[in-house]
Design a protein around this motif. Structure first.
Motif, PDB file in Angstrom:
ATOM      1  N   GLY A 154     -39.483  43.543  51.074  1.00 22.51           N
ATOM      2  CA  GLY A 154     -38.589  42.422  50.813  1.00 22.51           C
ATOM      3  C   GLY A 154     -39.139  41.064  51.167  1.00 22.51           C
ATOM      4  N   LEU A 155     -40.461  40.957  51.356  1.00 24.47           N
ATOM      5  CA  LEU A 155     -41.054  39.689  51.766  1.00 24.47           C
ATOM      6  C   LEU A 155     -41.580  38.850  50.606  1.00 24.47           C
ATOM      7  N   ILE A 157     -47.886  33.738  47.223  1.00 24.54           N
ATOM      8  CA  ILE A 157     -47.106  34.863  46.709  1.00 24.54           C
ATOM      9  C   ILE A 157     -45.890  35.123  47.591  1.00 24.54           C
ATOM     10  N   LEU A 158     -46.029  34.882  48.896  1.00 22.53           N
ATOM     11  CA  LEU A 158     -44.901  35.053  49.810  1.00 22.53           C
ATOM     12  C   LEU A 158     -43.981  33.830  49.828  1.00 22.53           C
ATOM     13  N   GLY A 159     -44.326  32.812  49.032  1.00 21.19           N
ATOM     14  CA  GLY A 159     -43.486  31.616  48.956  1.00 21.19           C
ATOM     15  C   GLY A 159     -43.566  30.745  50.193  1.00 21.19           C
ATOM     16  N   ARG A 172     -48.072  44.960  47.311  1.00 19.83           N
ATOM     17  CA  ARG A 172     -47.099  46.015  47.002  1.00 19.83           C
ATOM     18  C   ARG A 172     -46.264  46.352  48.234  1.00 19.83           C
ATOM     19  N   SER A 173     -46.945  46.520  49.361  1.00 24.64           N
ATOM     20  CA  SER A 173     -46.243  46.862  50.601  1.00 24.64           C
ATOM     21  C   SER A 173     -45.288  45.748  51.020  1.00 24.64           C
ATOM     22  N   LEU A 174     -45.738  44.515  50.923  1.00 18.94           N
ATOM     23  CA  LEU A 174     -44.894  43.376  51.292  1.00 18.94           C
ATOM     24  C   LEU A 174     -43.707  43.237  50.358  1.00 18.94           C
ATOM     25  N   SER A 175     -43.919  43.519  49.076  1.00 20.07           N
ATOM     26  CA  SER A 175     -42.831  43.457  48.109  1.00 20.07           C
ATOM     27  C   SER A 175     -41.779  44.519  48.418  1.00 20.07           C
ATOM     28  N   GLN A 176     -42.234  45.711  48.716  1.00 20.15           N
ATOM     29  CA  GLN A 176     -41.302  46.783  49.056  1.00 20.15           C
ATOM     30  C   GLN A 176     -40.542  46.490  50.338  1.00 20.15           C
ATOM     31  N   ALA A 186     -41.770  28.442  55.449  1.00 25.03           N
ATOM     32  CA  ALA A 186     -41.268  28.287  54.086  1.00 25.03           C
ATOM     33  C   ALA A 186     -41.236  26.808  53.731  1.00 25.03           C
ATOM     34  N   PRO A 187     -41.355  26.460  52.451  1.00 29.08           N
ATOM     35  CA  PRO A 187     -41.293  25.041  52.060  1.00 29.08           C
ATOM     36  C   PRO A 187     -39.909  24.456  52.290  1.00 29.08           C
TER      37      PRO A 187
END
Length: 306
Positions: free
Chosen positions: A19-20, A72-74, A13-17, A294-295
């Protein structure tokens, strides 16, 4: 395990908020008892098929937090090379057929896996997880009907959190009893307190054993609650504050902690040590994911052809 899932989801949740996290994420905080109370009784080679709110199932079935967080972070180091994101996580090693962005999309995957296991005589079972919203999808009766006819080793687990996205279940679901969805096919169907991991555990063990010995499918209706919104950015204006408070008072994690202390199974100090260990593991998972690359285009080519 319930603490691991809760801490993991709080970090997502924190990472999503921040923008990660690419795209939307759907968190299962509050529903940990159904995740842990079922998966803890599965063999590693048993199958599960999840839904879009499936991080808890992944962890409870054996996923390693740092690899799941990276996905989840791609990031390239994630379970699917950072290509699946939150809603399409696949973990072959632990029998996880995937989280799923399609409502009810995991149900036929689990039924198919159960058919395969029966045909091969492996005594493996499969578990289909879905929300109350999926009960109105046509594939539910189709798969339940086939599972009953063919006596497939599958357990249908409905995590009824009271809402399909932003709409209350009773506003869109006809019928007085959700259990009738399984009962009409003569599938043993049980309603369970999904906020009590011990109740979930007891009901699931019975269903698992039935499936393992060739007794066919079962249907568990686990009444639970998601503490967050449909997705991480949902303001939850459609929820009653009083109802939310009452459900939070039934939080499965402190409920189990109180039981362990009252039964003198674990002291407060032991529980504090568990919490500290879980927090450290999740913090390490976050740092691993953030530090992962990142990939790149070449990675995708290797995955497609390798």
């Amino acid at each position: 395990m319930m603490l691991l899932i809760r801490y993991f989801e709080e970090q997502v949740r924190s990472l999503s908020q921040g923008g990660l996290v690419p795209g939307l994420v759907h968190l299962c905080a509050g529903q940990e008892a159904t995740n842990a109370g079922t998966c803890m009784h599965l063999r590693k080679d048993d199958y599960i098929a999840s839904h879009h709110r499936g991080h808890g199932h992944c962890l409870a079935k054996g996923a390693r937090p740092h690899l799941l967080m990276a996905e989840i972070l791609g990031r390239q180091t994630g379970y699917c090379g950072g290509r699946s994101g939150s809603m399409h996580i696949f973990d072959r090693e632990n029998g996880n057929l995937g989280t799923n962005g399609i409502v009810g999309g995991g149900i036929p995957l689990a039924a198919g896996a159960a058919l395969s296991a029966k045909a091969r005589g492996t005594e493996q079972i499969a578990v289909a997880y879905f929300g109350d919203g999926a009960l109105n999808q046509g594939l539910v009766p189709e798969c339940m009907n086939m599972a009953a006819i063919w006596s497939l080793p599958v357990v249908f687990v409905c995590e009824n959190n009271g809402f399909g996205e932003f709409t209350a279940t009773e506003d869109v679901t006809a019928g007085q009893s959700l259990l009738s969805r399984g009962q009409v096919y003569d599938i043993p169907s049980v309603e369970v307190d999904g906020m009590d991991v011990l109740a979930v555990s007891a009901a699931f063990v019975e269903a698992r054993d039935r499936a393992r010995r060739g007794g066919g499918p079962s249907f568990l209706l686990c009444n639970t609650y998601r503490f967050g919104g449909h997705h991480a950015g949902d303001r939850q204006d459609y929820k009653s504050e009083e109802d939310a408070r009452l459900w939070r008072d039934r939080d499965p994690i402190p409920k189990l902690a109180m039981h362990l202390k009252a039964a003198e199974i674990a002291s407060p100090a032991v529980l504090q040590d568990i919490e500290a260990s879980v927090e450290e593991e999740i913090q390490a998972a976050v740092q691993f994911a953030k530090a992962s690359p990142a990939p790149e285009s070449l990675d995708l080519r290797v995955q497609l052809h390798g």
